[in-house]
Design an enzyme around this catalytic site. Structure first.
Site, mmCIF file in Angstrom:
data_model
loop_
_atom_site.group_PDB
_atom_site.id
_atom_site.type_symbol
_atom_site.label_atom_id
_atom_site.label_comp_id
_atom_site.label_asym_id
_atom_site.label_seq_id
_atom_site.Cartn_x
_atom_site.Cartn_y
_atom_site.Cartn_z
ATOM 1 N N ASP A 139 61.371 -28.702 102.654
ATOM 2 C CA ASP A 139 61.986 -28.354 103.920
ATOM 3 C C ASP A 139 62.700 -27.004 103.856
ATOM 4 N N CYS A 194 46.047 -45.905 112.432
ATOM 5 C CA CYS A 194 46.736 -46.099 113.720
ATOM 6 C C CYS A 194 45.858 -46.894 114.689
ATOM 7 N N CYS A 197 46.616 -48.502 118.436
ATOM 8 C CA CYS A 197 48.061 -48.769 118.593
ATOM 9 C C CYS A 197 48.791 -47.559 119.197
ATOM 10 N N CYS A 200 54.450 -46.467 119.015
ATOM 11 C CA CYS A 200 55.417 -45.379 118.807
ATOM 12 C C CYS A 200 55.557 -44.534 120.065
ATOM 13 N N CYS A 204 59.439 -44.245 122.720
ATOM 14 C CA CYS A 204 60.304 -43.070 122.885
ATOM 15 C C CYS A 204 60.894 -43.044 124.297
ATOM 16 N N CYS A 219 63.113 -34.639 122.198
ATOM 17 C CA CYS A 219 63.236 -35.585 121.082
ATOM 18 C C CYS A 219 64.709 -35.838 120.735
ATOM 19 N N CYS A 244 67.129 -39.826 114.909
ATOM 20 C CA CYS A 244 66.584 -40.948 115.685
ATOM 21 C C CYS A 244 65.433 -41.553 114.893
ATOM 22 N N CYS A 247 60.693 -44.030 116.986
ATOM 23 C CA CYS A 247 59.230 -44.014 116.859
ATOM 24 C C CYS A 247 58.778 -44.495 115.485
ATOM 25 N N CYS A 251 56.697 -48.651 114.455
ATOM 26 C CA CYS A 251 55.435 -48.596 113.695
ATOM 27 C C CYS A 251 55.264 -49.843 112.824
HETATM 28 C C1 B12 Z 1 60.978 -29.015 112.509
HETATM 29 C C2 B12 Z 1 61.075 -30.406 111.948
HETATM 30 C C3 B12 Z 1 61.528 -31.405 112.780
HETATM 31 C C4 B12 Z 1 61.669 -31.218 114.292
HETATM 32 C C5 B12 Z 1 60.256 -31.270 114.935
HETATM 33 C C6 B12 Z 1 59.454 -32.523 114.502
HETATM 34 C C7 B12 Z 1 57.956 -32.417 114.677
HETATM 35 N N1 B12 Z 1 57.319 -33.555 114.933
HETATM 36 O O1 B12 Z 1 57.380 -31.365 114.566
HETATM 37 C C8 B12 Z 1 62.641 -32.371 114.663
HETATM 38 C C9 B12 Z 1 64.081 -31.874 114.595
HETATM 39 C C10 B12 Z 1 62.410 -33.004 116.038
HETATM 40 C C11 B12 Z 1 62.376 -33.332 113.504
HETATM 41 C C12 B12 Z 1 62.600 -34.683 113.563
HETATM 42 C C13 B12 Z 1 62.359 -35.545 112.507
HETATM 43 N N2 B12 Z 1 62.055 -35.207 111.238
HETATM 44 CO CO1 B12 Z 1 61.590 -33.408 110.688
HETATM 45 N N3 B12 Z 1 60.930 -31.776 110.020
HETATM 46 C C14 B12 Z 1 60.706 -30.659 110.600
HETATM 47 C C15 B12 Z 1 60.058 -29.675 109.611
HETATM 48 C C16 B12 Z 1 61.156 -28.714 109.092
HETATM 49 C C17 B12 Z 1 58.898 -28.873 110.192
HETATM 50 C C18 B12 Z 1 57.894 -29.748 110.982
HETATM 51 C C19 B12 Z 1 56.901 -28.902 111.714
HETATM 52 O O2 B12 Z 1 56.375 -27.945 111.202
HETATM 53 N N4 B12 Z 1 56.611 -29.272 112.991
HETATM 54 C C20 B12 Z 1 55.622 -28.629 113.791
HETATM 55 C C21 B12 Z 1 54.419 -29.553 113.946
HETATM 56 C C22 B12 Z 1 53.302 -28.963 114.782
HETATM 57 O O3 B12 Z 1 53.974 -29.695 112.635
HETATM 58 P P1 B12 Z 1 53.646 -31.112 112.024
HETATM 59 O O4 B12 Z 1 54.331 -32.199 112.779
HETATM 60 O O5 B12 Z 1 53.814 -31.037 110.568
HETATM 61 O O6 B12 Z 1 52.140 -31.152 112.526
HETATM 62 C C23 B12 Z 1 51.078 -30.958 111.689
HETATM 63 C C24 B12 Z 1 50.283 -32.240 111.610
HETATM 64 O O7 B12 Z 1 50.930 -33.253 112.375
HETATM 65 C C25 B12 Z 1 48.954 -31.863 112.114
HETATM 66 N N5 B12 Z 1 48.557 -32.402 113.380
HETATM 67 C C26 B12 Z 1 48.953 -31.991 114.565
HETATM 68 N N6 B12 Z 1 48.241 -32.612 115.509
HETATM 69 C C27 B12 Z 1 47.392 -33.436 114.889
HETATM 70 C C28 B12 Z 1 46.431 -34.282 115.405
HETATM 71 C C29 B12 Z 1 45.678 -35.041 114.510
HETATM 72 C C30 B12 Z 1 44.649 -35.949 115.070
HETATM 73 C C31 B12 Z 1 45.921 -34.939 113.116
HETATM 74 C C32 B12 Z 1 45.171 -35.776 112.154
HETATM 75 C C33 B12 Z 1 46.879 -34.052 112.631
HETATM 76 C C34 B12 Z 1 47.602 -33.322 113.528
HETATM 77 O O8 B12 Z 1 48.881 -30.485 112.255
HETATM 78 C C35 B12 Z 1 50.182 -29.962 112.420
HETATM 79 C C36 B12 Z 1 50.229 -28.610 111.839
HETATM 80 O O9 B12 Z 1 49.846 -28.703 110.490
HETATM 81 C C37 B12 Z 1 59.545 -30.649 108.498
HETATM 82 C C38 B12 Z 1 59.535 -30.085 107.072
HETATM 83 C C39 B12 Z 1 58.348 -29.155 106.898
HETATM 84 N N7 B12 Z 1 58.622 -27.951 106.435
HETATM 85 O O10 B12 Z 1 57.214 -29.514 107.177
HETATM 86 C C40 B12 Z 1 60.501 -31.857 108.637
HETATM 87 C C41 B12 Z 1 59.896 -33.243 108.451
HETATM 88 C C42 B12 Z 1 58.609 -33.280 109.220
HETATM 89 N N8 B12 Z 1 60.865 -34.106 109.108
HETATM 90 C C43 B12 Z 1 61.015 -35.249 108.557
HETATM 91 C C44 B12 Z 1 61.815 -36.299 109.073
HETATM 92 C C45 B12 Z 1 62.211 -37.413 108.112
HETATM 93 C C46 B12 Z 1 62.198 -36.292 110.422
HETATM 94 C C47 B12 Z 1 62.797 -37.462 111.220
HETATM 95 C C48 B12 Z 1 62.219 -38.832 110.869
HETATM 96 C C49 B12 Z 1 64.353 -37.456 111.049
HETATM 97 C C50 B12 Z 1 65.080 -38.448 111.931
HETATM 98 N N9 B12 Z 1 65.087 -39.733 111.581
HETATM 99 O O11 B12 Z 1 65.676 -38.063 112.905
HETATM 100 C C51 B12 Z 1 62.445 -37.041 112.671
HETATM 101 C C52 B12 Z 1 61.061 -37.561 113.101
HETATM 102 C C53 B12 Z 1 60.652 -37.127 114.494
HETATM 103 C C54 B12 Z 1 59.130 -37.021 114.630
HETATM 104 N N10 B12 Z 1 58.501 -37.978 115.292
HETATM 105 O O12 B12 Z 1 58.574 -36.063 114.111
HETATM 106 C C55 B12 Z 1 60.137 -35.398 107.316
HETATM 107 C C56 B12 Z 1 58.929 -36.278 107.703
HETATM 108 C C57 B12 Z 1 58.460 -37.239 106.635
HETATM 109 C C58 B12 Z 1 57.225 -37.985 107.117
HETATM 110 N N11 B12 Z 1 57.069 -39.210 106.656
HETATM 111 O O13 B12 Z 1 56.419 -37.488 107.862
HETATM 112 C C59 B12 Z 1 59.783 -33.873 107.011
HETATM 113 C C60 B12 Z 1 58.403 -33.654 106.420
HETATM 114 C C61 B12 Z 1 60.881 -33.360 106.054
HETATM 115 C C62 B12 Z 1 60.666 -33.824 104.616
HETATM 116 N N12 B12 Z 1 60.599 -32.888 103.703
HETATM 117 O O14 B12 Z 1 60.551 -34.987 104.304
HETATM 118 N N13 B12 Z 1 61.849 -32.666 112.417
#
Ligand code: B12
Length: 315
Positions: A139, A194, A197, A200, A204, A219, A244, A247, A251
């Site tokens: 992170d 998934c 289902c 999640c 929200c 969010c 929060c 979601c 699951c």
């Molecule tokens: C910014 C951030 C947030 C933001 C935005 C969350 C989001 N969904 O993007 C906020 C503040 C809302 C947040 C919340 C939370 N976060 Co956060 N967050 C991050 C951070 C720093 C970056 C995430 C990011 O790049 N988001 C942008 C989106 C586009 O990227 P992405 O979700 O990774 O999406 C990728 C894939 O999902 C994929 N994808 C997209 N669409 C599709 C469609 C299909 C079909 C498929 C297969 C794939 C796919 O491609 C995307 C780009 O590679 C990461 C750490 C990191 N450096 O990765 C932690 C991280 C994601 N967070 C984490 C956690 C624990 C949380 C929370 C649970 C905390 C909480 N309890 O409040 C919540 C969960 C909310 C949620 N549903 O995501 C963990 C997740 C662990 C896990 N099991 O996934 C991470 C990885 C930190 C860590 N090192 O452990 N977070």
């Protein structure tokens, strides 16, 4: 550097990570998944263009580095990903809740230290070439951690956008290590379980989730942890004052772990006494949250969360 390669099975390394509290780990050669990585990075680009990052400016500033991971680590040849589970038991009560991940030491620090120890052991194991180099990311860098965890075969990305491990569910932290060594591995990958289902998405209350995409602006996790200043609207925070888990609670892959993992004690800094919190001074708040993951929230914003939750209760 010459192309470095090990031809060992991952089992030899997995024990090293397990000993440091990472029961699940894997590695993938960058070259073997470059195209798949690209589709993830393009999804990230679209997400940014849609403005779904809210006011988290660092996410748009890091776009190029996510599109081109060699900008983060020029010698990139492989990516190691690890999972560390945290307690799946809820923290607080219906009225005042904290996200589960907050119940423990700040994961950024503790995971980084444990990964550093693991990587020192890998370096000195004799299983990797002497020129072995790495960069640890928890992170802390412009790295798509969930994407790498998926590509390293640790789980699938659920509709709630979380990385889900078939046995551990999604209450896990992810750690990523870029290395300059090829391991000769491209894991098969975990099937996406998934199916149809959508629990999640329905769970929200602010409708922040569409399938596989989260609008941070709505969010509760973003609003309570990352958003600075007054809320633009009244949001149903459902009792959450920091983070929060709605979601994740919805699951089915998380219901199992609650049954077989014993509850841990609530960290002392996660106070749930509402009147004590409302009367707390800024100095006391800062002393309470120092060195914890909660310290990301400024005093004024924490008070805002408490009040917003009260408004919701009194509606
Ligand atoms: C910014 C951030 C947030 C933001 C935005 C969350 C989001 N969904 O993007 C906020 C503040 C809302 C947040 C919340 C939370 N976060 Co956060 N967050 C991050 C951070 C720093 C970056 C995430 C990011 O790049 N988001 C942008 C989106 C586009 O990227 P992405 O979700 O990774 O999406 C990728 C894939 O999902 C994929 N994808 C997209 N669409 C599709 C469609 C299909 C079909 C498929 C297969 C794939 C796919 O491609 C995307 C780009 O590679 C990461 C750490 C990191 N450096 O990765 C932690 C991280 C994601 N967070 C984490 C956690 C624990 C949380 C929370 C649970 C905390 C909480 N309890 O409040 C919540 C969960 C909310 C949620 N549903 O995501 C963990 C997740 C662990 C896990 N099991 O996934 C991470 C990885 C930190 C860590 N090192 O452990 N977070």
């Amino acid at each position: 550097m010459e192309k470095q390669r090990t031809n060992l099975s991952w089992d030899r390394f997995a024990g090293i990570f397990e000993a440091e509290g990472f029961p699940v780990s894997g590695v993938v050669d960058y070259a073997s998944v470059q195209d798949e990585y690209r589709t993830h990075a393009e999804r990230y680009r679209s997400w940014i263009l849609e403005g779904k990052q809210g006011e988290m400016g660092y996410l748009s500033r890091g776009l190029d580095r996510r599109l081109h991971p060699q900008l983060v680590f020029p010698e990139l040849k492989s990516v190691i990903a690890v999972l560390r589970p945290y307690s799946p038991h809820s923290v607080g009560d219906e009225q005042l809740r904290y996200a589960r991940y907050l119940n423990g030491p700040d994961y950024h620090e503790s995971m980084k230290a444990a990964l550093e120890r693991s990587m020192q052991s890998v370096s000195s194991s004799g299983l990797v070439p002497p020129e072995f180099q790495y960069k640890i990311c928890v992170d802390t860098s412009a790295v798509l951690e969930r994407t790498w965890a998926k590509l390293a075969g640790l789980g699938w990305i659920g509709k709630n956008t979380l990385l889900i491990h078939p046995q551990l569910g999604s209450y896990v932290f992810i750690g990523v290590v870029f290395t300059n060594c090829e391991f000769g591995m491209k894991p098969e990958g975990v099937k996406d379980y998934c199916g149809p289902c959508t629990r999640c998405l329905q769970s929200c209350p602010t409708e922040a989730l569409e399938s596989h995409s989260l609008d941070s602006n709505k969010c509760i996790s973003y609003l309570t942890l990352e958003k600075r200043g007054a809320f633009q609207e009244r949001y149903p925070l459902k009792g959450f004052v920091a983070g929060c888990d709605l979601c994740q609670e919805a699951c089915p892959y998380n219901s199992k772990s609650v049954r077989y993992i014993a509850p841990v004690e609530k960290a002392a800094y996660l106070i749930t006494d509402e009147s004590a919190l409302l009367q707390e001074s800024e100095a006391d708040y800062q002393a309470r949250v120092k060195g914890t993951a909660l310290s990301r929230i400024k005093y004024a914003d924490f008070q805002r969360n408490l009040t917003a939750r009260l408004n919701e209760e009194n509606k």
